[in-house]
Design a protein around this motif. Structure first.
Motif, PDB file in Angstrom:
ATOM      1  N   PHE A  35       0.847  -1.208   0.000  1.00 42.38           N
ATOM      2  CA  PHE A  35       0.000   0.000   0.000  1.00 42.38           C
ATOM      3  C   PHE A  35       0.876   1.251   0.000  1.00 42.38           C
ATOM      4  O   PHE A  35       0.611   2.209  -0.717  1.00 42.38           O
ATOM      5  N   ARG A  39       1.189   4.258  -2.879  1.00 44.32           N
ATOM      6  CA  ARG A  39       0.825   5.659  -2.593  1.00 44.32           C
ATOM      7  C   ARG A  39       1.783   6.652  -3.239  1.00 44.32           C
ATOM      8  O   ARG A  39       1.470   7.836  -3.332  1.00 44.32           O
ATOM      9  N   SER A 115     -12.095   4.898  -6.586  1.00 41.98           N
ATOM     10  CA  SER A 115     -11.357   5.396  -5.419  1.00 41.98           C
ATOM     11  C   SER A 115     -10.078   5.998  -5.987  1.00 41.98           C
ATOM     12  O   SER A 115      -9.646   5.615  -7.074  1.00 41.98           O
ATOM     13  N   GLU A 119      -4.506   6.156  -3.762  1.00 44.89           N
ATOM     14  CA  GLU A 119      -4.946   5.769  -2.424  1.00 44.89           C
ATOM     15  C   GLU A 119      -5.429   4.322  -2.504  1.00 44.89           C
ATOM     16  O   GLU A 119      -6.605   4.052  -2.759  1.00 44.89           O
ATOM     17  N   PRO A 120      -4.484   3.371  -2.310  1.00 44.51           N
ATOM     18  CA  PRO A 120      -4.852   1.962  -2.449  1.00 44.51           C
ATOM     19  C   PRO A 120      -6.059   1.616  -1.585  1.00 44.51           C
ATOM     20  O   PRO A 120      -6.112   1.972  -0.410  1.00 44.51           O
ATOM     21  N   THR A 121      -7.040   0.959  -2.214  1.00 50.71           N
ATOM     22  CA  THR A 121      -8.311   0.678  -1.554  1.00 50.71           C
ATOM     23  C   THR A 121      -8.692  -0.773  -1.840  1.00 50.71           C
ATOM     24  O   THR A 121      -8.605  -1.211  -2.975  1.00 50.71           O
ATOM     25  N   ARG A 123     -11.532  -3.543  -2.080  1.00 46.61           N
ATOM     26  CA  ARG A 123     -12.969  -3.831  -2.202  1.00 46.61           C
ATOM     27  C   ARG A 123     -13.114  -5.290  -2.616  1.00 46.61           C
ATOM     28  O   ARG A 123     -12.512  -5.702  -3.601  1.00 46.61           O
ATOM     29  N   LEU A 127      -7.449  -5.233  -4.630  1.00 41.42           N
ATOM     30  CA  LEU A 127      -6.743  -3.994  -4.307  1.00 41.42           C
ATOM     31  C   LEU A 127      -6.715  -3.087  -5.540  1.00 41.42           C
ATOM     32  O   LEU A 127      -6.219  -3.481  -6.591  1.00 41.42           O
ATOM     33  N   TYR A 128      -7.273  -1.893  -5.377  1.00 40.25           N
ATOM     34  CA  TYR A 128      -7.350  -0.931  -6.476  1.00 40.25           C
ATOM     35  C   TYR A 128      -6.332   0.184  -6.292  1.00 40.25           C
ATOM     36  O   TYR A 128      -6.313   0.839  -5.247  1.00 40.25           O
ATOM     37  N   ALA A 129      -5.495   0.412  -7.283  1.00 41.76           N
ATOM     38  CA  ALA A 129      -4.558   1.540  -7.297  1.00 41.76           C
ATOM     39  C   ALA A 129      -3.789   1.496  -8.599  1.00 41.76           C
ATOM     40  O   ALA A 129      -3.589   0.413  -9.171  1.00 41.76           O
ATOM     41  N   ASN A 445      -9.221   2.439 -12.439  1.00 45.46           N
ATOM     42  CA  ASN A 445      -9.543   1.278 -11.591  1.00 45.46           C
ATOM     43  C   ASN A 445      -8.654   0.069 -11.856  1.00 45.46           C
ATOM     44  O   ASN A 445      -9.124  -1.075 -11.873  1.00 45.46           O
ATOM     45  N   TRP A 447      -6.330  -2.874 -10.837  1.00 40.33           N
ATOM     46  CA  TRP A 447      -6.487  -3.676  -9.619  1.00 40.33           C
ATOM     47  C   TRP A 447      -5.676  -4.953  -9.683  1.00 40.33           C
ATOM     48  O   TRP A 447      -5.211  -5.366 -10.751  1.00 40.33           O
TER      49      TRP A 447
END
Ligand code: BES
Ligand code: MN
Ligand code: MN
Length: 469
Positions: A35, A39, A115, A119-121, A123, A127-129, A445, A447
């Protein structure tokens, strides 16, 4: 003494289980570190991100040191290369070179991300970034596999050198000179890269090919400056119309590239490879869903996967011309520009495609405008030798990690340095991808399933275990 008697007897220390235990124990930290890496907006194409690219390089060097490697940030005329090394293997042990890139594509269009890109998120376990799959997530899982051996079991059965570059997404302009200048230090018995996808969820892949790339701008200049399209239209050749003719002349309705001579160097693939492509469990309906287009395109006589992997193609990447703002402006624009790229297959070369395109544009452009071709970057196509101990170790490790043997697949994308590694270092290249199909590389998006990241660590750790044994 009395206590020792009641203690259960431990099995003899087993380095394989120590590696696995280390991975299990540290996985939470591995994820958090990824993460952190994601960033850092290390967008190589943008000057304003140069300090971020540098920050990513020094962050990576620190993580390499944590993993037990010696690391340095090596300057190039562009973004730096991060070099990691561990040379503690027994005498005579082979050396593996791991390559990946820590730069990423620009995140735009920002509004289409669910997202923020940096900002790794998580769902639904995904992992989306930007960079999650291409290639930070896949580069980082290699470091963690090395760390599991070095910190968990105290060593590796092979020597390792890691090359992490910061300019892959801008065509690696400084990497060939870097590899040539350091060819002694980078000498190795195999190159391992994870910068590609799995064929299907849960189904690991080893690549047998990558397409090459030849990328150009076409510039058309007409009148000195924009003109009133009523006063001058009909008498002055419109660069927009001229560009449309040029672009339309690049492809036939059959899906073939229409530039004379374009197919001269294209080799027909052997029947056994074509047969194995046909046997892959390809979900055409899923593919259509993935792209979200009303229908598909392609060269007659070839299956969808063959069109993507073993046939060359031509795509307009962008067009710039005239007025595109709100409402109508009656204008005859002075110039037009188009970005056009070709995906290449063995034995096409970017240099030859450039010559052919220049001749073609000179032939089809109306003589009343000036048209010129500018080459941006290129990369040669690659075809693998799928034999040898490294290939076998990868196959076994992937099967063990995923519970199913890897399939052999082609790839439509390009990693230009692969052919150069093979030629300069005289070592086979192994491409094992852990990105999911439809990873949204270069798109909003992007991922990676957290499971792929974890299984990737286990598979790569298993690869080194196999090499030891
Ligand atoms: N990792 C990709 C290439 C790729 C994509 C391989 C999907 C396998 C599956 C790489 O970072 C990339 O984007 N390459 C560029 C070429 C480069 C010269 C900009 C590409 O293929 O467009
Ligand atoms: Mn990549
Ligand atoms: Mn990429």
């Amino acid at each position: 003494m009395a206590r020792a008697l009641t203690r259960p007897r431990l099995p003899k220390e087993n380095p394989v289980s120590k590696v696995k235990e280390y991975i299990d124990r540290e996985m939470h930290r591995f994820r958090n570190e990824l993460f952190e890496f994601l960033r850092i907006p290390s967008v190589s194409a943008r000057g304003e991100h140069a300090t971020d690219v540098r920050a990513a390089a020094s962050w990576l060097a620190s993580r390499m040191r944590d993993a037990g490697l010696e690391a340095s940030v090596v300057e190039t005329p562009g973004h730096p290369v991060v070099l990691g090394e561990w040379r503690g293997a027994p005498p005579g042990a082979p050396t593996v070179l791991v390559y990946g890139h820590y730069d990423v594509q620009p995140p735009e269009p920002l509004g289409e991300w669910d997202s923020p890109a940096f900002e790794p998120t998580v769902r639904d376990g995904n992992l989306y970034a930007r960079g999650a799959s291409d290639d930070k997530g896949q580069l980082f899982l290699h470091l963690k596999a090395l760390e599991a051996h070095l910190r968990g079991a105290g060593g590796l059965p092979v020597n390792v050198v890691v090359v992490a570059e910061g300019e892959e997404e801008v065509g690696s302009p400084n990497l060939v000179p870097f590899v040539e200048a350091h060819r002694q230090r980078l000498a190795c018995d195999a190159v391992v890269i994870s910068d590609s996808s799995m064929f299907a969820p849960g189904l690991p892949s080893l690549l047998f090919s990558l397409r090459g790339l030849a990328y150009f701008e076409i510039h058309v200049q007409g009148p000195r400056s924009d003109l009133h399209s009523g006063t001058y239209g009909g008498a002055v050749v419109n660069p927009g119309n001229a560009m449309a003719r040029i672009l339309a002349s690049l492809k036939e309705d059959t899906g073939r590239v229409a530039i004379p001579g374009f197919y001269d160097d294209v080799v027909e693939w052997d029947q056994s490879t074509r047969e194995s492509i046909r046997r892959l469990p390809f979900d055409q309906e899923g593919f259509l869903q993935e792209v979200g287009a009303p229908g598909l395109d392609g060269e007659a006589g070839f299956s969808l996967l063959e069109r993507l992997w073993i046939r060359p193609t031509c795509d307009v990447n962008g067009v710039l011309c005239g007025y595109t703002g709100e409402g109508a402006k009656t204008v005859l624009p002075a110039r037009a520009m188009a970005k056009v790229s070709f995906r290449l297959v063995p034995h096409q070369s970017p240099a030859r495609v450039r010559e052919l395109l220049e001749e073609h544009v000179a032939r089809v452009a109306p003589p009343e405008v000036t048209a010129r071709v500018v080459e941006l970057h290129g990369g040669r196509p690659w075809k693998a030798e799928l034999t040898g101990e490294f290939f076998e170790a990868a196959r076994t490790a992937l099967e063990e990690a995923f519970g199913t043997p890897p399939v052999l697949t082609g790839e439509g994308g390009s990693i230009p340095i692969v052919v150069d590694f093979q030629e300069i270092l005289q070592a086979p290249v192994l491409l094992m991808g852990f990105a999911p199909p439809g990873a949204n590389m270069h798109a909003p998006n992007e991922w990676i399933p957290l499971e792929n990241f974890e299984m990737g660590i286990r598979a790569v750790a298993g690869f080194y275990t196999e090499l030891g044994g």
